[in-house]
Design an enzyme around this catalytic site. Structure first.
Site, PDB file in Angstrom:
ATOM      1  CG  ASP A 133      -1.673   0.817   1.231  1.00  0.00           C
ATOM      2  OD1 ASP A 133      -2.121   2.039   0.060  1.00  0.00           O
ATOM      3  OD2 ASP A 133      -3.064   0.252   1.261  1.00  0.00           O
ATOM      4  CG  ASP A 181      -3.513   3.578  -2.781  1.00  0.00           C
ATOM      5  OD1 ASP A 181      -3.818   2.702  -3.425  1.00  0.00           O
ATOM      6  OD2 ASP A 181      -3.315   4.469  -2.347  1.00  0.00           O
ATOM      7  CD  GLU A 182      -5.614  -0.539  -0.798  1.00  0.00           C
ATOM      8  OE1 GLU A 182      -5.856  -2.098  -0.588  1.00  0.00           O
ATOM      9  OE2 GLU A 182      -5.799  -0.111  -1.634  1.00  0.00           O
TER      10      GLU A 182
END
Length: 390
Positions: A8, A104-105
């Site tokens: 993350d 974003d993960e």
DNA sequence: TCTGGGGTCCTAGGACCC
DNA sequence: TCTGGGGTCCTAGGACCC
């Protein structure tokens, strides 16, 4: 034994801005809107900004009260997607199976990669170093034998941290977890937890499945039952494709004039149809969403015998739905629309039912799309939407 | 402090069919 | 006469996530 990393990126949009603009570093950066923007919310606050109490989903107006000295930005999605791709490329060096779940993960299945990178913690260390050196960004990692727990623990030592739940400790970890940390249980569920006096995983663990399903519903009750026993959630494992496509707009001031509203709706139709054309999907189901000034929200959808093929056709369907739903005279703060039940474009019906008129129209729309792709500045559109441009 | 935009999944009720 | 049960599709609304 299976092993997953959940990775993350820390305060992603704000971090990219600080990377690109050295003068922002060490300062509170708030991405989401400028101080004067009515009805905008924070999408990411840098850690410096969080010290002032600013956080995601907070109205910009409120953020500005808390942190008037902050650097406010509307954001640049193209740039964020670019950086995201760089990071994802690095992830794929560490796992044959990387599953990106948002910008974003990602989950990395590192089962059996020990010979290549060493034990999980070693891998994590190398991965973080490579992301930092090659992209300038920091990432927080969670490591566990299933994705659900990996996802929960990546948040524990943010920013720039790594947390591990060793195999065998899954259930004990979940039972000790405060309910506020249970992923998938938002505001409404937290209220229910409170009502029933459930404070941590163990309180849920002690309830029989039947009680959980009668309180929380069949699916979510079972989800909780499994979660507190340290089992991975099925929803992280099945392949989920894109099923819908939508666009919406919240207006700075409520709209009352039907012609203006319809013009906005037409602009939304264009956005959607160009995106649809670009992806080569098709859909027979259209939906509309109306949010009134008092925030009550209503929606309507309708399915047709054949796929929607042009902007005008989509607009006609949506405009019908709109008039079926709309209470004239009631201020509208948001209008949205979309297509559901997306199928791949080369499916059955293809072409057979188009009349020549809509075929021509579709060709024109494809042509406009091509031009816009070749010359990004052109911003070519069809007639009606010019009216909304400033 | 009045609350973005783009998604996913679940539920419940009705229509329709066998 | 006043009424079953299962399957599937569709629709509206709501919760949740980043």
């Amino acid at each position: 034994m299976a092993c997953f990393i959940h990775a993350d990126l820390d305060a992603f949009y704000a971090s990219v801005e600080q990377l690109d603009h050295p003068e922002y570093r060490g300062k509170p950066v708030i991405v989401g809107g400028l101080p004067g923007d009515r009805r905008s919310v924070v999408s990411t606050a840098s850690y410096e900004a969080r010290k002032y109490g600013v956080h995601s989903a907070m109205p910009i107006v409120r953020a500005y009260e808390l942190c008037p000295g902050g650097i406010y930005l509307r954001g640049n999605m193209g740039r964020y997607r670019e950086k995201s791709a760089e990071v994802m490329a690095i992830f794929s060096n560490y796992s044959p199976e990387v599953k990106q779940i948002s910008i974003d993960e990602a989950f990395l299945d590192i089962t059996g990669t020990e010979k290549l990178f060493g034990p999980p913690l070693e891998t994590a260390k190398k991965l973080k170093a490579e992301v930092r050196d090659r992209t300038g960004l920091t990432v927080s990692l969670g490591i566990a034998s299933n994705k659900y727990i990996a996802k929960i623990v990546s948040g524990i030592s943010k920013p720039d941290g790594t947390s591990v739940i060793p195999p065998g400790d899954e259930e004990a970890f979940m039972r000790s977890l405060p309910v506020s940390k249970i992923w998938g249980a938002g505001n409404k569920t937290q209220e229910q937890f409170k009502t029933y006096g459930l404070k941590n995983g163990d309180d849920i663990y002690r309830l029989p499945l039947e009680s959980l399903t009668s309180i929380f519903g069949k699916a979510f009750g079972l989800f909780l039952y499994r979660a507190v026993r340290g089992e991975g959630a099925a929803s992280f494992d099945d392949e989920r494709g894109t099923h819908s496509m939508s666009a919406e707009r919240t207006f700075p001031y409520d709209l009352y004039d039907e012609f203006t509203i319809e013009t906005e709706l037409f602009a939304i139709c264009q956005t959607i149809m160009f995106r649809l054309l670009d992806c080569q999907w098709q859909s027979r189901t259209v939906f509309i969403k109306i949010r009134y000034k008092d925030f009550t929200t209503t929606s309507a959808q309708e399915s047709f015998g054949r796929p929607v093929s042009t902007i005008n056709e989509l607009f006609e369907h949506l405009s019908n739905l709109f008039h079926r739903k709309y209470h004239p005279g009631k201020g509208i703060r948001l209008i949205g629309a979309g297509l559901a039940n997306l199928e791949t474009g080369n499916a059955v019906r293809q072409g057979e039912l188009f009349n020549s008129g809509s075929e021509k129209e579709r060709d024109l729309e494809k042509y406009i799309l091509e031009i816009n792709k070749k010359f990004p500045g052109a911003a070519l559109k069809k007639g009606r939407s010019w009216l909304t441009d400033t």
